[in-house]
Design a protein around this motif. Structure first.
Motif, PDB file in Angstrom:
ATOM      1  N   ALA A  17       0.838  -1.208   0.000  1.00 33.70           N
ATOM      2  CA  ALA A  17       0.000   0.000   0.000  1.00 33.70           C
ATOM      3  C   ALA A  17       0.868   1.252   0.000  1.00 33.70           C
ATOM      4  CB  ALA A  17      -0.929  -0.012   1.210  1.00 33.70           C
ATOM      5  N   LEU A  18       2.004   1.208   0.700  1.00 37.79           N
ATOM      6  CA  LEU A  18       2.923   2.348   0.687  1.00 37.79           C
ATOM      7  C   LEU A  18       3.480   2.565  -0.720  1.00 37.79           C
ATOM      8  CD1 LEU A  18       4.525   4.559   2.179  1.00 37.79           C
ATOM      9  CD2 LEU A  18       6.265   2.819   2.645  1.00 37.79           C
ATOM     10  N   LEU A  19       3.828   1.498  -1.394  1.00 42.00           N
ATOM     11  CA  LEU A  19       4.318   1.610  -2.772  1.00 42.00           C
ATOM     12  C   LEU A  19       3.234   2.187  -3.684  1.00 42.00           C
ATOM     13  CD1 LEU A  19       6.623   1.112  -4.749  1.00 42.00           C
ATOM     14  CD2 LEU A  19       5.733  -1.205  -5.066  1.00 42.00           C
ATOM     15  N   THR A  20       1.992   1.754  -3.497  1.00 41.58           N
ATOM     16  CA  THR A  20       0.879   2.313  -4.267  1.00 41.58           C
ATOM     17  C   THR A  20       0.721   3.795  -3.975  1.00 41.58           C
ATOM     18  OG1 THR A  20      -0.253   0.182  -4.218  1.00 41.58           O
ATOM     19  CG2 THR A  20      -1.592   2.101  -4.753  1.00 41.58           C
ATOM     20  N   TYR A  21       0.868   4.185  -2.716  1.00 43.33           N
ATOM     21  CA  TYR A  21       0.798   5.600  -2.357  1.00 43.33           C
ATOM     22  C   TYR A  21       1.910   6.383  -3.049  1.00 43.33           C
ATOM     23  CZ  TYR A  21       1.037   9.919   0.270  1.00 43.33           C
ATOM     24  OH  TYR A  21       1.072  11.251   0.602  1.00 43.33           O
ATOM     25  N   MET A  22       3.101   5.820  -3.095  1.00 42.67           N
ATOM     26  CA  MET A  22       4.229   6.514  -3.730  1.00 42.67           C
ATOM     27  C   MET A  22       3.996   6.703  -5.230  1.00 42.67           C
ATOM     28  SD  MET A  22       6.425   7.299  -1.484  1.00 42.67           S
ATOM     29  CE  MET A  22       6.957   6.904   0.151  1.00 42.67           C
ATOM     30  N   ARG A  23       3.255   5.809  -5.834  1.00 40.07           N
ATOM     31  CA  ARG A  23       2.991   5.911  -7.271  1.00 40.07           C
ATOM     32  C   ARG A  23       1.803   6.814  -7.571  1.00 40.07           C
ATOM     33  NH1 ARG A  23       3.947  -0.445  -8.471  1.00 40.07           N
ATOM     34  NH2 ARG A  23       6.212  -0.323  -8.513  1.00 40.07           N
ATOM     35  N   ASN A  24       0.771   6.807  -6.719  1.00 40.98           N
ATOM     36  CA  ASN A  24      -0.483   7.498  -7.038  1.00 40.98           C
ATOM     37  C   ASN A  24      -0.856   8.619  -6.082  1.00 40.98           C
ATOM     38  OD1 ASN A  24      -0.803   5.596  -9.090  1.00 40.98           O
ATOM     39  ND2 ASN A  24      -1.897   4.208  -7.722  1.00 40.98           N
ATOM     40  N   VAL A  25      -0.259   8.683  -4.902  1.00 42.89           N
ATOM     41  CA  VAL A  25      -0.584   9.655  -3.856  1.00 42.89           C
ATOM     42  C   VAL A  25      -2.098   9.711  -3.632  1.00 42.89           C
ATOM     43  CG1 VAL A  25      -0.184  11.983  -2.961  1.00 42.89           C
ATOM     44  CG2 VAL A  25       1.418  11.017  -4.591  1.00 42.89           C
ATOM     45  N   ASP A  26      -2.676   8.582  -3.249  1.00 42.76           N
ATOM     46  CA  ASP A  26      -4.104   8.546  -2.941  1.00 42.76           C
ATOM     47  C   ASP A  26      -4.319   8.239  -1.464  1.00 42.76           C
ATOM     48  OD1 ASP A  26      -3.304   5.902  -3.122  1.00 42.76           O
ATOM     49  OD2 ASP A  26      -5.252   5.227  -3.815  1.00 42.76           O
ATOM     50  N   GLU A  27      -5.384   8.790  -0.939  1.00 43.39           N
ATOM     51  CA  GLU A  27      -5.689   8.681   0.485  1.00 43.39           C
ATOM     52  C   GLU A  27      -6.044   7.246   0.885  1.00 43.39           C
ATOM     53  OE1 GLU A  27      -5.725  10.101   4.236  1.00 43.39           O
ATOM     54  OE2 GLU A  27      -5.189  11.248   2.461  1.00 43.39           O
ATOM     55  N   ASN A  28      -6.638   6.482  -0.026  1.00 42.22           N
ATOM     56  CA  ASN A  28      -6.991   5.096   0.298  1.00 42.22           C
ATOM     57  C   ASN A  28      -5.755   4.266   0.622  1.00 42.22           C
ATOM     58  OD1 ASN A  28      -9.726   5.529  -0.023  1.00 42.22           O
ATOM     59  ND2 ASN A  28      -9.709   4.927  -2.181  1.00 42.22           N
ATOM     60  N   SER A  29      -4.699   4.453  -0.127  1.00 48.44           N
ATOM     61  CA  SER A  29      -3.463   3.721   0.134  1.00 48.44           C
ATOM     62  C   SER A  29      -2.860   4.137   1.471  1.00 48.44           C
ATOM     63  CB  SER A  29      -2.446   3.958  -0.973  1.00 48.44           C
ATOM     64  OG  SER A  29      -2.925   3.460  -2.197  1.00 48.44           O
ATOM     65  N   ALA A  30      -2.918   5.410   1.775  1.00 50.88           N
ATOM     66  CA  ALA A  30      -2.399   5.896   3.057  1.00 50.88           C
ATOM     67  C   ALA A  30      -3.191   5.297   4.214  1.00 50.88           C
ATOM     68  CB  ALA A  30      -2.458   7.418   3.101  1.00 50.88           C
ATOM     69  N   ASN A  31      -4.500   5.236   4.068  1.00 49.62           N
ATOM     70  CA  ASN A  31      -5.335   4.620   5.105  1.00 49.62           C
ATOM     71  C   ASN A  31      -5.043   3.135   5.250  1.00 49.62           C
ATOM     72  OD1 ASN A  31      -6.597   7.035   5.727  1.00 49.62           O
ATOM     73  ND2 ASN A  31      -8.253   6.694   4.268  1.00 49.62           N
ATOM     74  N   THR A  32      -4.757   2.470   4.144  1.00 50.76           N
ATOM     75  CA  THR A  32      -4.421   1.047   4.196  1.00 50.76           C
ATOM     76  C   THR A  32      -3.117   0.834   4.954  1.00 50.76           C
ATOM     77  OG1 THR A  32      -5.559   0.670   2.092  1.00 50.76           O
ATOM     78  CG2 THR A  32      -4.003  -1.018   2.808  1.00 50.76           C
ATOM     79  N   VAL A  33      -2.143   1.685   4.724  1.00 54.04           N
ATOM     80  CA  VAL A  33      -0.875   1.582   5.455  1.00 54.04           C
ATOM     81  C   VAL A  33      -1.128   1.738   6.948  1.00 54.04           C
ATOM     82  CG1 VAL A  33       1.381   2.635   5.843  1.00 54.04           C
ATOM     83  CG2 VAL A  33       0.530   2.380   3.522  1.00 54.04           C
TER      84      VAL A  33
END
Length: 116
Positions: free
Chosen positions: A32-48
Motif C-alpha cells: 500500500a505504501l508503494l501504491t501511495y508513492m505511485r499514485n498519492v491517494d488517500e486510500n493507500s495511506a489509510n491502508t498503510v
C-alpha cells in the motif's frame, strides 16, 4: 493433571502462525505504501495505517503468548527479536508516510521504485 501437560506443551503452531500473520500485514502495508508513492491517494495511506495497527495487534498477541508459554519451539528471544524486526519494517514505512504527509512532501519517481 491435564492442565499441567498443557502448560508444558509447546505452542509451535501459534508462534509460527502469528509470525506469518504479522509478516502478511507487513507485506500488505508496504504494498500500500508503494501504491501511495505511485499514485498519492488517500486510500493507500489509510491502508498503510490500518495494516500497521493490525500488525501491532498481532505482535501484542504474540508477546502475550510468549509470556504465557513455558516451553517454546524456538528460543524465546529469537521469536521476540524476529517479531520486533518485522514490526520495525512496517513502522518505518508508516513513519515515512506520516512524515511525508505532515511535511507535504510529494513522492518522486525514485520513491515509487524504478525503472517503472
Amino acid at each position: 493433571m491435564n492442565w499441567l501437560s498443557n502448560f508444558f506443551k509447546p505452542r509451535q503452531d501459534n508462534f509460527v502462525r502469528l509470525l506469518i500473520e504479522q509478516s502478511e500485514w507487513t507485506v500488505q502495508g508496504l504494498e500500500a505504501l508503494l501504491t501511495y508513492m505511485r499514485n498519492v491517494d488517500e486510500n493507500s495511506a489509510n491502508t498503510v495505517r490500518q495494516c500497521e495497527k493490525e500488525a501491532d495487534e498481532v505482535r501484542r498477541i504474540l508477546i502475550d503468548e510468549l509470556n504465557r508459554t513455558f516451553v517454546t519451539p524456538l528460543d524465546r528471544e529469537d521469536i521476540f527479536a524476529l517479531s520486533r524486526a518485522i514490526d520495525d519494517i512496517l513502522d518505518y514505512g508508516y513513519s515515512t508516510l506520516d512524515e511525508m504527509m505532515v511535511l507535504h512532501v510529494t513522492p518522486t519517481p525514485t520513491c515509487s521504485g524504478w525503472p517503472r
